[in-house]
Design an enzyme around this catalytic site. Structure first.
Site, PDB file in Angstrom:
ATOM      1  N   LYS A   1      60.001  23.297  -8.050  1.00 54.56           N
ATOM      2  CA  LYS A   1      59.918  24.619  -8.670  1.00 54.56           C
ATOM      3  C   LYS A   1      58.635  24.837  -9.474  1.00 54.56           C
ATOM      4  O   LYS A   1      58.179  25.976  -9.645  1.00 54.56           O
ATOM      5  CB  LYS A   1      61.123  24.849  -9.565  1.00 54.56           C
ATOM      6  CG  LYS A   1      62.443  25.003  -8.826  1.00 54.56           C
ATOM      7  CD  LYS A   1      62.528  26.323  -8.108  1.00 54.56           C
ATOM      8  CE  LYS A   1      63.926  26.599  -7.611  1.00 54.56           C
ATOM      9  NZ  LYS A   1      64.045  27.938  -6.987  1.00 54.56           N
TER      10      LYS A   1
ATOM     11  N   SER B   1      65.133  17.346  -3.686  1.00 57.20           N
ATOM     12  CA  SER B   1      64.760  18.037  -4.925  1.00 57.20           C
ATOM     13  C   SER B   1      65.981  18.810  -5.384  1.00 57.20           C
ATOM     14  O   SER B   1      66.629  19.476  -4.581  1.00 57.20           O
ATOM     15  CB  SER B   1      63.610  19.020  -4.632  1.00 57.20           C
ATOM     16  OG  SER B   1      63.244  19.749  -5.767  1.00 57.20           O
TER      17      SER B   1
END
Length: 430
Positions: A60, A317
């Site tokens: 992110k 992730s």
């Protein structure tokens, strides 16, 4: 009528290359590691792109930093705001501190404390953390109101062009790290669609022969619903367990990019995600949050099948899992594997009733792991919530036969039933 937005792709490659330059020395060039467990399981050559080792333990930061770094001086002075389930907020917090921009991060009450603490640690004095609502969408609504009243720039978690091209830098790295080999399959976690839109668009141009798969949690399959409808739609309800990907509505910017990339979109049950989290931890020594295990869970659960000998890349992730959540992770995994079941048993209030249940109903490898009275119907009977862990899932038919033959009134609680959600999930057992 479709409300999806069709982005102009003429600048896509240039924008991604610009993002690569902006992120140099900021985001980690995370390793691409071959995984023996998954390779043995599938017969393929499976590689993990370790974005759990990224700044903020997720990809992110790429989209967040790329977005904020492109702001003009006046916009930087007015500050930024975002909504996040936790990982995007960490990326924004890191970018704010690195660029000297003040920011506010809105998260729902379901965001684990570990993620909240990391947002504050990464942002320092430059970031205000605001906890509001029960879902990501609640936090997004509050962040939008704040942006309107304060003049701060809203930094979306997924539904904006600078975010999409920032996330696309993951695919750039993967192709470079494979050293010229073409991946046969790339499997990515899917929430709002920023990662899949960016990487899918890049791969469709740079590696058109690659099969692309986006994996949603079954309890929040917003992109599948949007693709079916032809435009983003609100899911009536979502399971927030996979907090990093539990999005009620897919993005208007990301949806057409996902559609045009030719990506397959699949869903994985939350219980399978939990089973994979435990495998990653116990076998591979990798700490993954629920969203972090999405891509590999699609392989281990058989949702995504790959050809033996093919080159497969899974994105892992994020890595922000609160240790206090592991009890629920284990619980969901056992239920998903058919190893743990709950029953509502009505016992007569007389000596020996529990002993008869143990002798007549339980098998030799079955174990009672929960026993608590729910209520006493009258002076003669009382209902008890009973959790039973089996030695093998194959033992269930025999157990159900014995419960049916028992003189006791025994109700098997189906995990999808209202009674299960109220008595088990609503209590301290799930």
């Amino acid at each position: 009528m479709s409300t999806a937005v069709t982005p102009d792709l003429t600048s896509f490659a240039a924008d991604v290359r610009d993002a690569v330059g902006r992120l140099a020395g900021v985001a980690e060039r995370t390793p691409l590691q071959r995984n023996q467990r998954l390779s043995d399981l599938t017969g393929a050559d499976v590689w993990l792109k370790r974005e759990d080792l990224q700044v903020g333990r997720s990809y992110k930061v790429r989209g967040a930093y790329n977005t904020i770094s492109r702001l003009e001086d006046a916009a930087r002075a007015a500050g930024v705001v975002c909504a996040s389930a936790g990982n995007h907020g960490q990326g924004v917090a890191y970018a704010c501190r690195a660029l000297g921009v003040r920011g506010a991060v809105f998260v729902p009450g379901t965001t684990p404390r570990q993620k909240r603490a990391r947002i504050q640690a990464l942002g320092g004095d430059m970031v205000e953390l605001v906890v509001t609502g029960d879902t990501y969408d609640d936090a997004a609504a509050a962040a939008a109101v704040h942006a309107g009243s304060s003049g701060a720039t809203l930094v979306p978690a997924f539904d904006a062009w600078p975010v999409v091209v920032g996330q696309a830098t993951v695919a750039v790295e993967v192709l470079e790290q494979l050293g010229g080999r073409t991946p046969d399959v790339v499997v990515l976690p899917l929430g709002g669609g920023g990662l899949l839109a960016g990487c899918g668009t890049w791969l469709s141009q740079a590696s058109p022969g690659t099969r692309l798969v986006g994996v949603e949690p079954a309890g929040a399959a917003s992109t599948a619903a949007a693709l079916a409808a032809g435009h983003p739609v609100d899911l009536p309800a979502i399971d927030t367990f996979v907090d990093g990907a539990a999005v009620r509505r897919a993005g208007a910017v990301t949806l057409p990019l996902v559609r045009d990339s030719g990506a397959e979109v699949v869903a994985v049950p939350e219980g399978q995600i939990c089973t994979e989290m435990l495998e990653l931890y116990q076998v591979d020594g990798i700490i993954a949050e629920p969203a972090g295990a999405l891509a590999t869970a699609a392989l281990t659960g058989g949702t995504v099948r790959v050809e033996p000998g093919s080159t497969v890349v899974c994105l892992l992730s994020g890595g922000n899992n609160d240790v206090s959540r592991y009890a629920e992770v284990i619980e969901r995994s056992l239920v998903h594997q058919g190893l743990k079941h709950y029953f509502l048993v009505e016992f007569p209030q007389e000596p020996g009733a529990l002993r008869r249940f143990l002798d007549d109903v339980l098998g030799p490898d079955d174990d009672i792991v929960l026993f608590e009275y729910v209520k006493r119907d009258n002076r003669e009977t009382g209902a008890a919530l009973t959790g039973i862990e089996l030695g093998s899932a194959a033992s269930l038919p025999g157990l159900l036969e014995r419960t049916a033959a028992s003189p006791l009134r025994i109700q098997h609680l189906d995990p999808g039933s209202p009674a299960y959600r109220y008595l088990v999930r609503g209590g301290a057992h799930g």
